[in-house]
Scaffold this motif. Structure first.
Motif, short mmCIF file in Angstrom:
data_model
loop_
_atom_site.label_atom_id
_atom_site.label_comp_id
_atom_site.label_asym_id
_atom_site.label_seq_id
_atom_site.Cartn_x
_atom_site.Cartn_y
_atom_site.Cartn_z
N ASP A 136 0.77 -1.30 -0.02
CA ASP A 136 -0.05 0.14 0.16
C ASP A 136 0.76 1.33 -0.17
N ALA A 137 2.15 1.10 0.75
CA ALA A 137 2.76 2.28 0.64
C ALA A 137 3.39 2.38 -0.60
N ALA B 108 1.40 6.59 -6.95
CA ALA B 108 0.29 7.47 -7.21
C ALA B 108 0.94 8.99 -7.28
N THR C 52 -1.12 5.65 -10.78
CA THR C 52 -1.96 5.27 -9.97
C THR C 52 -2.71 3.79 -10.08
N SER D 19 1.07 4.24 -2.89
CA SER D 19 1.24 5.65 -2.69
C SER D 19 2.29 6.54 -3.49
#
Length: 358
Positions: A18-19, A25, A30, A22
């Motif tokens: 998830d990091a 993105a 993204t 980010s």
């Protein structure tokens, strides 16, 4: 990039993925959904992971979680040259983002878009190609290396990527210093050969007449090939081209002739002993050193001035690399198979280097 499949076990946790998403993105890429990862290759230096959101695929390079050395595993430096070459004629994976800190996943990481291509590492993989396909692959390799050496490194933002002059002298100092560390178990005969070769090179260093981006580890298995079908009844084969050049860890600014010489040195049969298997690049189906060098020049590469001396320096470098692998093997610091023959390559490589000086 494609490559040998590794463990299906995720190297990264859900929170780490998830990091990473980010960071992607923030770089305007993204993911459409949660990322998953799979190890493509553990490598001998950095880890290569396949990332996907279920729709698109990317490739991440990151250092190993343990056993890192201070000056190695610089995936951000590797990313820098790939990003700089993106707008040029040199085929590289499209760069996405690099993250230099270790706070997110325990190490820096760099992400590029996935390139669909085939790796040809082993003699067995090379055997799947017809003779015309092998010839086309070699032509593509030489054309791509010549294109790399024509790139103006200052114009693409790599002016500070490495010192432009004195490349051969720096290489000799570096690998001579490495020999002092790893050559202790090689025996008196190899030590004598190493000192003779190093001394001879010191007296007859090749003159640098050109400066450019040096890959440092260029051969068929550090590229991805886009390969068409097998020969049809008329003998026509599918198109073969270099889809991307990968593994830029040893890249710098230096003498392009040294890059060609190192590519040719890897053709020596002793390279099989260094890696512990039958490499595609040492196959007798590929051109001789002389033919390979001529093919490079015919594709618009730099003039191969003092080529025999560059070959001698390349043999010295590969001999020290082999001694380093043997050093780690004797110390119990290697894992898996294929490390126990590297020491047998040291003396033949040193002798081949001395033959080039003569």
């Amino acid at each position: 990039m494609s490559g040998t499949s590794g463990s299906a076990t995720d190297v990264l946790t859900r929170a780490e993925l998830d990091a990473v998403a980010s960071v992607m993105a923030a770089a305007r890429t993204t993911p459409a959904g949660p990322l998953t990862s799979r190890l493509i290759s553990g490598g001998k230096s950095n880890l290569t992971l396949r990332l996907t959101d279920g729709e698109r695929v990317w490739v991440m390079r990151t250092p190993p979680r343990a056993g890192r050395t201070p000056s190695a595993h610089d995936v951000v430096r590797e990313f820098r040259v790939v990003a700089a070459l993106g707008p040029t004629d040199v085929p590289v994976p499209p760069a996405v983002v690099a993250y230099p800190d270790e706070d997110l996943i325990g190490g820096a990481f760099a992400i590029c878009e996935y390139v669909d291509g085939s790796t040809v590492q082993s003699r067995e993989q090379l055997a799947r190609l017809g003779d015309d396909q092998v010839a086309a692959a070699v032509t593509g390799l030489c054309r791509t290396l010549a294109a790399l050496h024509r790139v103006d490194h200052v114009a693409v933002g790599l002016e500070t990527f490495g010192r432009p002059d004195g490349y051969a002298a720096r290489q000799l100092r570096r690998w001579g210093g490495q020999w002092q560390i790893v050559g202790e178990h090689q025996g008196a005969a190899s030590h004598a050969l190493a000192h003779r070769l190093a001394d001879g090179l010191g007296e007859r260093l090749p003159e640098q007449r050109a400066t450019g981006i040096v890959h440092g580890d260029y051969r068929i298995d550090n590229t991805l090939l886009r390969i068409g079908g097998e020969a049809d009844e008329a003998g026509e084969v599918g198109e073969v081209e270099v889809a991307a050049v990968v593994d830029w860890e040893l890249s710098t600014i230096g003498d392009p002739v040294a890059d060609v010489a190192m590519m040719c040195v890897y053709r020596d049969p002793a390279f099989d002993l260094v890696i512990g298997s039958e490499a595609a690049w040492t196959s007798d189906r590929l051109p001789s050193v002389e033919a390979l060098a001529a093919a490079y020049e015919s594709e618009g590469g730099v003039g191969l001035h003092d080529f025999d001396r560059h070959l001698a320096l390349g043999y010295f470098k590969l001999a020290v690399i082999a001694a380093g692998i043997d050093h780690r093997y004797r110390a119990g610091a290697t894992h898996g198979e294929g490390f126990d023959t590297a020491g047998d390559a040291v003396a033949p490589l040193l002798e081949a280097g001395l033959a080039q000086l003569r």
